[in-house]
Motif scaffolding. Structure first.
Motif: not given
Length: 151
Positions: A30-38
């Protein structure tokens, strides 16, 4: 060491394992995976692989410990035949979660780990399966709460 202190420590170890398993899965999906898009693709894959590697290595210890401590507490409380339905629900969901973990670790995780250029679809598959494990973990916690007697 007192008998009750020993069982309190077994319960504490069990709960710590559950927190790491479910909390770690929630964080990863929920937190890490979407943040990796940066990050650019190479960095994203590298960070994602390193994180999954650490998480899955930890779970290879956490998952068996959670199951074993749970079974020890069941035996301590009178055995499997005497266990309330909520304990059986916890046990069943825990076993399903463990099997799903093994499936993710041996399947899509090995695929991205061995790939020269890991595909986003495989990372998404891992994320979805981890989310299922987290959802089952939440149901397991609800079952545990329902089985707790309040005086």
């Amino acid at each position: 060491m007192s008998h009750s202190i020993l069982w309190s420590l077994v319960l504490a170890l069990h709960l710590i394992c559950i927190v790491v398993w479910i909390g770690g899965g929630a964080y990863a999906a929920i937190i890490l995976r979407p943040s990796l898009n940066l990050l650019d693709t190479t960095q994203r894959n590298s960070v994602h692989l390193q994180t999954l590697n650490r998480f899955f290595k930890m779970l290879t210890h956490v998952v068996p410990t959670a199951l074993i401590t749970g079974w020890l507490m069941i035996i301590h409380e009178g055995g499997f035949a005497a266990a309330p339905w909520t304990t059986n629900v916890m046990q069943g969901l825990g076993l399903i979660m463990a099997l799903l973990f093994v499936r993710v670790m041996m399947g899509p995780y090995q695929k991205v780990r061995r790939a020269i250029r890991p595909q986003p679809a495989t990372f998404d598959s891992i994320r979805k399966q981890v989310l299922v494990i987290v959802a089952l973990g939440v149901l397991t916690i609800l079952a545990a709460s329902m089985g707790h007697p309040f005086a």
